[in-house]
Design an enzyme around this catalytic site. Structure first.
Site, short mmCIF file in Angstrom:
data_model
loop_
_atom_site.label_atom_id
_atom_site.label_comp_id
_atom_site.label_asym_id
_atom_site.label_seq_id
_atom_site.Cartn_x
_atom_site.Cartn_y
_atom_site.Cartn_z
N LEU A 108 41.99 45.81 43.26
CA LEU A 108 40.59 45.74 43.66
C LEU A 108 39.88 44.85 42.66
O LEU A 108 40.13 44.92 41.46
CB LEU A 108 39.93 47.12 43.66
CG LEU A 108 40.31 48.11 44.76
CD1 LEU A 108 39.57 49.42 44.56
CD2 LEU A 108 40.04 47.54 46.14
N ASP A 109 38.98 43.99 43.16
CA ASP A 109 38.19 43.16 42.26
C ASP A 109 37.40 44.03 41.30
O ASP A 109 37.06 45.18 41.60
CB ASP A 109 37.21 42.29 43.06
CG ASP A 109 37.91 41.32 43.99
OD1 ASP A 109 39.07 40.97 43.72
OD2 ASP A 109 37.29 40.93 44.99
N LYS A 110 37.07 43.47 40.15
CA LYS A 110 36.33 44.21 39.13
C LYS A 110 35.09 44.87 39.72
O LYS A 110 34.82 46.05 39.45
CB LYS A 110 35.93 43.26 37.99
CG LYS A 110 35.04 43.91 36.93
CD LYS A 110 34.64 42.91 35.86
CE LYS A 110 33.69 43.55 34.84
NZ LYS A 110 33.26 42.58 33.79
N ARG A 126 35.50 39.04 51.21
CA ARG A 126 34.35 38.26 50.74
C ARG A 126 34.39 36.84 51.26
O ARG A 126 33.37 36.28 51.67
CB ARG A 126 34.31 38.30 49.21
CG ARG A 126 34.17 39.71 48.64
CD ARG A 126 34.58 39.80 47.19
NE ARG A 126 33.69 39.05 46.33
CZ ARG A 126 33.93 38.78 45.05
NH1 ARG A 126 35.06 39.23 44.49
NH2 ARG A 126 33.06 38.10 44.34
#
Length: 330
Positions: free
Chosen positions: A145-147, A246
């Site tokens: 998961l992205d930060k 995104r």
């Protein structure tokens, strides 16, 4: 009962259809089927532990589609990662795996500039044993998961469990569903984004829809609520490219609300209908990151076969945005 000794992990995969040849180290680093860093893959290649159609190759070898890749990942040596007592929101755990509700702002695993303070450092502190199949810098990590994306992430505590979960991701038997607030409105109530994603030719730190060198990427979306200027979506990953949701949303002109990298903050405000800007500014003041949350995971337990359906509520910042829209944005 003692835990079984770690053994080498053997991964076999077949390269799908590619729009153009790509270096094998890059292909594997971006693959949904494994979760190894490019550095770890290059090390395995140098050790001749990566075979293409039965032959050892070099990192610059290019795959074009149809090749059979065999990867042997040696059993891990004891981790040298710092164990840190970082609080974790554990949604599910047993001796085989765990599911963590990761908060926004927490980096998943150590990398350049983030050697401590990551989810992995917290996992090493909590669990005596984690799968090392993803590499010594990311024990237990099955997917990322992205930060600044919050939500559910599954962790493998044994190598056989890691391999089974990777297969489940590849075959879509492990379902990952997200909630996202986006600018504007999609015409249809549901659909599938089916556009390849690769490195942006304008900014190599970002991803983009790239018909020439991108890799196949599919995201299903369902509109679950509409506000005056926004849609709330449920999105299901059919593949798992970097920044996939995104990038897909931004490509269609509906960036994820609050996303600073893909046009979801100040850039989007400039094109908004003037009467809607004050509310947008107020909403952006409630959330400092993209309004994207990994809300649901569904899969069969790789050892017991038990169906697991796990969920995590919206975090406070995302919920505050939705609450304000309920009051002012309808």
């Amino acid at each position: 009962m003692n835990a079984p000794a770690e053994t080498d992990l053997n991964i076999v995969l077949t390269v799908g259809i590619l729009p153009s040849p790509v270096r094998i180290d890059r292909y594997l680093a971006e693959s949904d089927s494994i979760s190894l860093s490019r550095t770890a893959i290059q090390k395995l290649i140098k050790q001749q532990l990566v075979l293409v159609d039965g032959r050892a190759v070099v990192a610059r070898f290019q795959v074009a589609g149809g090749e059979r890749i065999e990867i042997s990942v040696p059993a891990p040596s004891p981790s040298e990662l710092a164990a840190e007592a970082i609080p974790l929101d554990i949604v599910y755990e047993d001796e085989y795996l765990a599911v963590v509700n990761k908060p926004a702002g927490l980096v998943t695993h150590p990398a350049v500039g983030n050697q401590t303070g990551t989810l992995v450092n917290a996992l090493v502190h909590r669990y005596r044993r984690l799968s090392g199949a993803a590499g010594s810098d990311r024990p237990g990590i099955v997917h990322r998961l992205d930060k600044n994306t919050s939500g559910l992430l599954v962790v493998a505590r044994r190598d056989d469990v890691y391999a089974a979960l990777q297969r489940a991701i590849q075959t879509r038997a492990l379902q990952r569903r997200y909630l996202a607030l986006v600018f504007g409105h999609f015409r249809d109530e549901s659909g599938v984004f089916d556009l390849p994603i690769g490195r942006s030719t304008r900014d190599r730190t970002k991803m983009a829809v790239n018909e020439q060198t991108g890799r196949s990427a599919q995201t299903r979306y369902d509109v679950i609520d509409r506000y005056r200027s926004y849609d709330l979506l449920r999105l299901t990953l059919m593949t798992g490219r970097t920044h996939q949701i995104r990038v897909h949303c931004a490509h269609f002109g509906h960036p994820v609300f609050g996303d600073p990298e893909y046009g979801g903050r100040t850039r989007q405000l400039a094109g908004m209908f003037a009467p809607e800007r004050p509310l947008a500014v107020e909403l952006l003041g409630l959330i400092s990151r993209q309004a994207l949350h990994a809300a649901e995971l569904a899969f069969d337990h790789p050892i017991t076969g038990q169906p697991l359906e796990l969920s995590a509520p919206l975090p406070a910042d995302f919920q505050a945005v939705c609450d304000l829209l309920d009051r002012k944005g309808r």
